[in-house]
Scaffold this motif. Structure first.
Motif, mmCIF file in Angstrom:
data_model
loop_
_atom_site.group_PDB
_atom_site.id
_atom_site.type_symbol
_atom_site.label_atom_id
_atom_site.label_comp_id
_atom_site.label_asym_id
_atom_site.label_seq_id
_atom_site.Cartn_x
_atom_site.Cartn_y
_atom_site.Cartn_z
ATOM 1 N N GLY A 108 0.889 -1.272 0.279
ATOM 2 C CA GLY A 108 0.015 0.088 0.001
ATOM 3 C C GLY A 108 0.615 1.233 0.028
ATOM 4 O O GLY A 108 2.146 1.422 -0.058
ATOM 5 N N LYS A 109 0.183 2.418 0.176
ATOM 6 C CA LYS A 109 0.947 3.642 -0.002
ATOM 7 C C LYS A 109 1.543 3.987 1.359
ATOM 8 O O LYS A 109 2.476 4.922 1.145
ATOM 9 N N ALA A 110 1.225 3.460 2.166
ATOM 10 C CA ALA A 110 1.708 3.698 3.798
ATOM 11 C C ALA A 110 1.353 5.307 4.162
ATOM 12 O O ALA A 110 2.210 6.170 4.640
ATOM 13 N N LEU A 111 0.276 5.798 3.720
ATOM 14 C CA LEU A 111 -0.287 6.909 4.234
ATOM 15 C C LEU A 111 -0.309 7.068 5.656
ATOM 16 O O LEU A 111 0.305 8.356 6.145
ATOM 17 N N ARG A 112 -0.729 6.260 6.206
ATOM 18 C CA ARG A 112 -0.854 6.419 7.758
ATOM 19 C C ARG A 112 0.337 6.530 8.466
ATOM 20 O O ARG A 112 0.433 7.282 9.345
ATOM 21 N N PRO A 113 1.197 5.716 8.230
ATOM 22 C CA PRO A 113 2.628 5.737 8.923
ATOM 23 C C PRO A 113 3.266 7.073 8.621
ATOM 24 O O PRO A 113 3.756 7.886 9.563
ATOM 25 N N ARG A 156 -7.043 -5.522 -5.041
ATOM 26 C CA ARG A 156 -6.620 -4.641 -4.127
ATOM 27 C C ARG A 156 -5.116 -4.402 -4.592
ATOM 28 O O ARG A 156 -4.382 -5.354 -4.510
ATOM 29 N N ARG A 157 -4.593 -3.186 -4.718
ATOM 30 C CA ARG A 157 -2.920 -2.990 -4.555
ATOM 31 C C ARG A 157 -2.753 -3.884 -5.943
ATOM 32 O O ARG A 157 -1.528 -4.468 -5.957
ATOM 33 N N HIS A 158 -3.350 -3.732 -7.039
ATOM 34 C CA HIS A 158 -2.999 -4.752 -8.158
ATOM 35 C C HIS A 158 -2.839 -5.871 -8.082
ATOM 36 O O HIS A 158 -2.085 -6.711 -8.887
HETATM 37 C C1 LIG Z 1 -13.653 -2.849 10.563
HETATM 38 C C2 LIG Z 1 -13.601 -2.530 8.919
HETATM 39 C C3 LIG Z 1 -13.475 -3.923 8.242
HETATM 40 C C4 LIG Z 1 -13.501 -1.398 8.584
HETATM 41 C C5 LIG Z 1 -13.251 -1.031 7.195
HETATM 42 C C6 LIG Z 1 -13.001 0.260 6.921
HETATM 43 C C7 LIG Z 1 -12.635 0.579 5.794
HETATM 44 C C8 LIG Z 1 -12.053 -0.488 4.761
HETATM 45 C C9 LIG Z 1 -12.659 1.814 5.296
HETATM 46 C C10 LIG Z 1 -11.929 2.497 3.978
HETATM 47 C C11 LIG Z 1 -10.691 3.156 4.129
HETATM 48 C C12 LIG Z 1 -10.261 3.553 3.018
HETATM 49 C C13 LIG Z 1 -10.442 4.446 1.941
HETATM 50 C C14 LIG Z 1 -8.959 2.761 2.838
HETATM 51 C C15 LIG Z 1 -8.054 2.752 1.606
HETATM 52 O O1 LIG Z 1 -6.818 3.367 1.978
HETATM 53 P P1 LIG Z 1 -5.613 3.286 1.253
HETATM 54 O O2 LIG Z 1 -5.953 3.954 -0.122
HETATM 55 O O3 LIG Z 1 -4.652 4.233 2.186
HETATM 56 O O4 LIG Z 1 -4.976 2.158 1.281
HETATM 57 P P2 LIG Z 1 -3.661 1.218 0.663
HETATM 58 O O5 LIG Z 1 -2.899 0.979 2.310
HETATM 59 O O6 LIG Z 1 -3.755 0.465 0.008
HETATM 60 O O7 LIG Z 1 -2.872 2.444 0.255
#
Ligand SMILES: CC(C)=CCC/C(C)=C/CC/C(C)=C/COP(=O)(O)OP(=O)(O)O
Length: 335
Positions: free
Chosen positions: A53-58, A102-104
């Motif tokens: 993934g993009k690691a946006l949250r970290p 997801r993620r290609h």
């Molecule tokens: C409890 C439960 C099952 C909740 C589900 C909540 C959920 C899936 C919400 C969607 C959040 C979202 C837009 C994720 C993509 O993040 P991103 O684009 O940053 O993903 P990446 O990590 O692939 O980059």
């Protein structure tokens, strides 16, 4: 894909990945394999890969910790913990929505089965507090509480999202509340948990939490738009799948409640008992646009960004340039 990412995201991945890898390495061999596949570290055959993934949250955790505490490194355990919770939610979400890519890559449940994917999600959720509690951050217990409270909100958001599919009376306020709970709450946690765990002043933690909430709303609004008009080659997931499952995303609810002819037609399509054909899916997306809901969503996104920026003025924070770069990415992203 990583070449499309801004440097802050690539750096965050490099800084946090060792902690993530050692957290996933604690799992039993079968669950570990599913986790490592989901994170993009191995392929279906178990050979190393560089996906993910993009690691946006970290990156948000590290940038916020740097802003509040002067150094990003204190935020590494919190960044890993938040990313573990995020990936728990993705693993479960893909099973619930029946999403196949997801993620290609094929989603974990399509490769290993639903039970294995659900258990891998559970395992990531279980190791997230361990990572914090076993680190040397001064306020680990408080940070764990923030993470657990946020997870509870996330579950409420997901429950609402699934429930909306069966309801015809969802209004925009409720829908924005759902977007807050399922997405913005975790970005708010991401922006505050690093400083919280490192013992930053309460005022800074509060401002960063509010910043992450607004930015998280903008992030979900962009996600909704990418779900309608994104390029699957870039996003790595199929387009129009939200319409296929008749999800009540923010732009869709805006259109459905717009009182326009386009909104009425969208209702007809959403209420049709048969599966929507490809042509009908494209027509539904066009109705969202004609109802003025794409423009409204983009405007709301800009408004949320401004609200977020205003928070940075009140938090007695240091240099906020890194956070600002991430905010720019969030609203301009194509993936
Ligand atoms: C409890 C439960 C099952 C909740 C589900 C909540 C959920 C899936 C919400 C969607 C959040 C979202 C837009 C994720 C993509 O993040 P991103 O684009 O940053 O993903 P990446 O990590 O692939 O980059």
């Amino acid at each position: 894909m990583t070449t499309l990412l801004p440097p802050a995201l690539r750096t965050a991945r490099e800084l946090v990945e060792p902690t993530l890898r050692s957290a996933v390495a604690r799992l039993d061999a079968d669950t570990r394999r599913v986790g490592e596949y989901h994170f993009g570290w191995i392929g279906v055959d178990g050979a190393p890969t560089d996906a993910g993934g993009k690691a946006l949250r970290p990156a948000m955790v590290l940038a916020a910790t740097e802003t509040a505490c002067g150094t990003a490194e204190h935020g590494v355990p919190a960044a890993a913990a938040v990313e573990l919770v995020h990936n728990f939610s993705l693993l479960h979400d893909d099973v619930m929505d029946g999403d196949t890519s997801r993620r290609h890559r094929p989603t974990a449940w399509t490769v290993f089965g639903s039970s294995a994917a659900i258990l891998a999600g559970d395992a990531l959720l279980a190791v997230a507090p361990e990572v914090l509690l076993e680190s040397d951050v001064p306020n680990a217990a408080v940070a764990v509480r923030s993470l657990l409270t946020t997870t509870r909100v996330l579950i409420a958001g997901q429950t609402a999202d699934l429930g909306f599919e069966r309801r015809q009376d969802v209004d925009l306020t409720e829908c924005l509340g759902m977007a807050h709970d399922k997405t913005a709450a975790l970005l708010a946690c991401a922006c505050s948990i690093g400083p919280l765990s490192a013992g930053a002043p309460r005022e800074s933690v509060r401002a960063l939490h509010a910043y992450g909430t607004e930015l998280g709303m903008a992030f979900q609004l962009v996600d909704d738009l990418l779900g309608l008009w994104g390029d699957p080659e870039v996003t790595g997931k199929p387009v129009l799948s939200d319409l296929r499952t008749r999800k009540k995303s923010v732009p869709v609810v805006h259109a459905l409640t717009s009182g326009t002819a386009a909104g009425e037609r969208l209702w007809e399509l959403y209420e049709q008992p048969e599966q929507l054909t490809e042509a009908q899916l494209c027509e539904a997306a066009e109705m969202v646009r004609r109802a003025g809901s794409e423009d409204w969503t983009r405007g709301e996104c800009r408004r949320r960004l401004e609200l977020a920026e205003a928070q940075l003025e009140v938090g007695s924070l240091g240099d906020t340039a890194a956070l600002g770069e991430l905010a720019e990415f969030i609203v301009r992203r194509k993936l």
